[in-house]
Design a protein around this motif. Sequence first.
Motif, PDB file in Angstrom:
ATOM      1  N   SER A  45      12.201  -7.103   6.482  1.00  0.00           N
ATOM      2  CA  SER A  45      11.227  -6.213   5.844  1.00  0.00           C
ATOM      3  C   SER A  45      11.890  -4.939   5.344  1.00  0.00           C
ATOM      4  O   SER A  45      11.627  -4.480   4.230  1.00  0.00           O
ATOM      5  CB  SER A  45      10.114  -5.882   6.839  1.00  0.00           C
ATOM      6  N   GLU A  49      12.284  -3.747   1.488  1.00  0.00           N
ATOM      7  CA  GLU A  49      11.748  -2.448   1.092  1.00  0.00           C
ATOM      8  C   GLU A  49      12.806  -1.612   0.366  1.00  0.00           C
ATOM      9  O   GLU A  49      12.513  -0.947  -0.630  1.00  0.00           O
ATOM     10  CB  GLU A  49      11.248  -1.699   2.328  1.00  0.00           C
ATOM     11  N   GLU A  68      -7.547  -5.197  -1.767  1.00  0.00           N
ATOM     12  CA  GLU A  68      -7.173  -5.400  -0.372  1.00  0.00           C
ATOM     13  C   GLU A  68      -7.779  -6.718   0.099  1.00  0.00           C
ATOM     14  O   GLU A  68      -8.926  -7.028  -0.189  1.00  0.00           O
ATOM     15  CB  GLU A  68      -7.611  -4.225   0.519  1.00  0.00           C
ATOM     16  N   TRP A  83      -2.873  -4.829   1.449  1.00  0.00           N
ATOM     17  CA  TRP A  83      -3.163  -3.927   0.322  1.00  0.00           C
ATOM     18  C   TRP A  83      -2.183  -4.227  -0.807  1.00  0.00           C
ATOM     19  O   TRP A  83      -0.984  -4.306  -0.588  1.00  0.00           O
ATOM     20  CB  TRP A  83      -3.027  -2.478   0.756  1.00  0.00           C
ATOM     21  N   VAL A  95       3.115  -2.588  -5.330  1.00  0.00           N
ATOM     22  CA  VAL A  95       3.015  -2.114  -3.943  1.00  0.00           C
ATOM     23  C   VAL A  95       2.335  -3.173  -3.093  1.00  0.00           C
ATOM     24  O   VAL A  95       1.320  -3.748  -3.506  1.00  0.00           O
ATOM     25  CB  VAL A  95       2.215  -0.795  -3.848  1.00  0.00           C
ATOM     26  N   LYS A  97       1.251  -3.467   1.089  1.00  0.00           N
ATOM     27  CA  LYS A  97       1.251  -2.853   2.419  1.00  0.00           C
ATOM     28  C   LYS A  97       0.307  -3.627   3.332  1.00  0.00           C
ATOM     29  O   LYS A  97      -0.693  -4.187   2.876  1.00  0.00           O
ATOM     30  CB  LYS A  97       0.823  -1.384   2.354  1.00  0.00           C
ATOM     31  N   GLY A  99      -2.018  -3.219   6.788  1.00  0.00           N
ATOM     32  CA  GLY A  99      -2.560  -2.242   7.715  1.00  0.00           C
ATOM     33  C   GLY A  99      -4.075  -2.258   7.726  1.00  0.00           C
ATOM     34  O   GLY A  99      -4.714  -3.097   7.077  1.00  0.00           O
ATOM     35  N   MET A 105      -4.332   4.372   4.572  1.00  0.00           N
ATOM     36  CA  MET A 105      -3.674   3.253   3.904  1.00  0.00           C
ATOM     37  C   MET A 105      -3.869   3.331   2.393  1.00  0.00           C
ATOM     38  O   MET A 105      -2.928   3.080   1.621  1.00  0.00           O
ATOM     39  CB  MET A 105      -4.220   1.933   4.440  1.00  0.00           C
ATOM     40  N   GLY A 108      -1.558   5.865   1.113  1.00  0.00           N
ATOM     41  CA  GLY A 108      -0.187   5.379   1.135  1.00  0.00           C
ATOM     42  C   GLY A 108       0.131   4.462  -0.036  1.00  0.00           C
ATOM     43  O   GLY A 108       1.219   4.530  -0.621  1.00  0.00           O
ATOM     44  N   VAL A 109      -0.828   3.604  -0.396  1.00  0.00           N
ATOM     45  CA  VAL A 109      -0.630   2.690  -1.526  1.00  0.00           C
ATOM     46  C   VAL A 109      -0.468   3.471  -2.823  1.00  0.00           C
ATOM     47  O   VAL A 109       0.459   3.237  -3.607  1.00  0.00           O
ATOM     48  CB  VAL A 109      -1.817   1.703  -1.629  1.00  0.00           C
ATOM     49  N   SER A 112       2.853   5.503  -2.902  1.00  0.00           N
ATOM     50  CA  SER A 112       4.006   4.653  -3.214  1.00  0.00           C
ATOM     51  C   SER A 112       4.033   4.305  -4.695  1.00  0.00           C
ATOM     52  O   SER A 112       5.097   4.239  -5.312  1.00  0.00           O
ATOM     53  CB  SER A 112       3.961   3.374  -2.375  1.00  0.00           C
TER      54      SER A 112
END
Length: 198
Positions: A45, A49, A68, A83, A95, A97, A99, A105, A108-109, A112
């Motif tokens: 992972s 990344e 999502e 996500w 992106v 993710k 979570g 979250m 965060g998406v 990024s």
Amino acid sequence: PASRGARHWCVSPSPMSRFHPSSTACGTPSGVWCELEARAARAKSLHAEKLHEEFFQEMVFAHIQLDELWADVRQASQEVWLWVAMEANSKVIAVVKLGPRTLDMAMGVVHSLCYMMAAGCMPVFSSDGLRLYFYALTAHFGEWVREEGDKRSIWRVSCELLYGQVKKIQRRRRLVRVEHNMMWGEMEKLKERLRGMG
């Protein structure tokens, strides 16, 4: 074969599956193998990344779809969601993710996504009916301004932001209707941008 003598081998998509006994017959507790697999997965992972961050720079997107998906896994007794931010035309997944379905979250998406986009890039955004995207997008696309005579700065959302939602209404697991809601910007401008993309 499912078994060989006293050993029982787990069927797993992992490359280590053929070395993964489910019992301690070979002298190694199964928990150790699970820990090794977990470490290998974390290493993969992190490597993926880093590659993603290296190649996905100064990206220019036209239409970003945010979504999502419920993942059939649990993490610390908490539901986990996948996500995704995808470019609608090229189908490039910008992106991904994993979570909970929370504001952190969503933030965060979008964060990024902003990190990898070229300066000045302002794609059209669309999503399902999850309102968390509204807070995340309006928090990232804008600027702090101070009016003349004011002592404090205020956050002003960019007038170029266009964000619409496609909300599917279901009853008894059947699609009843589809609603189109404009969350930020003008619907006509959104339609014009989308028509221009074909």
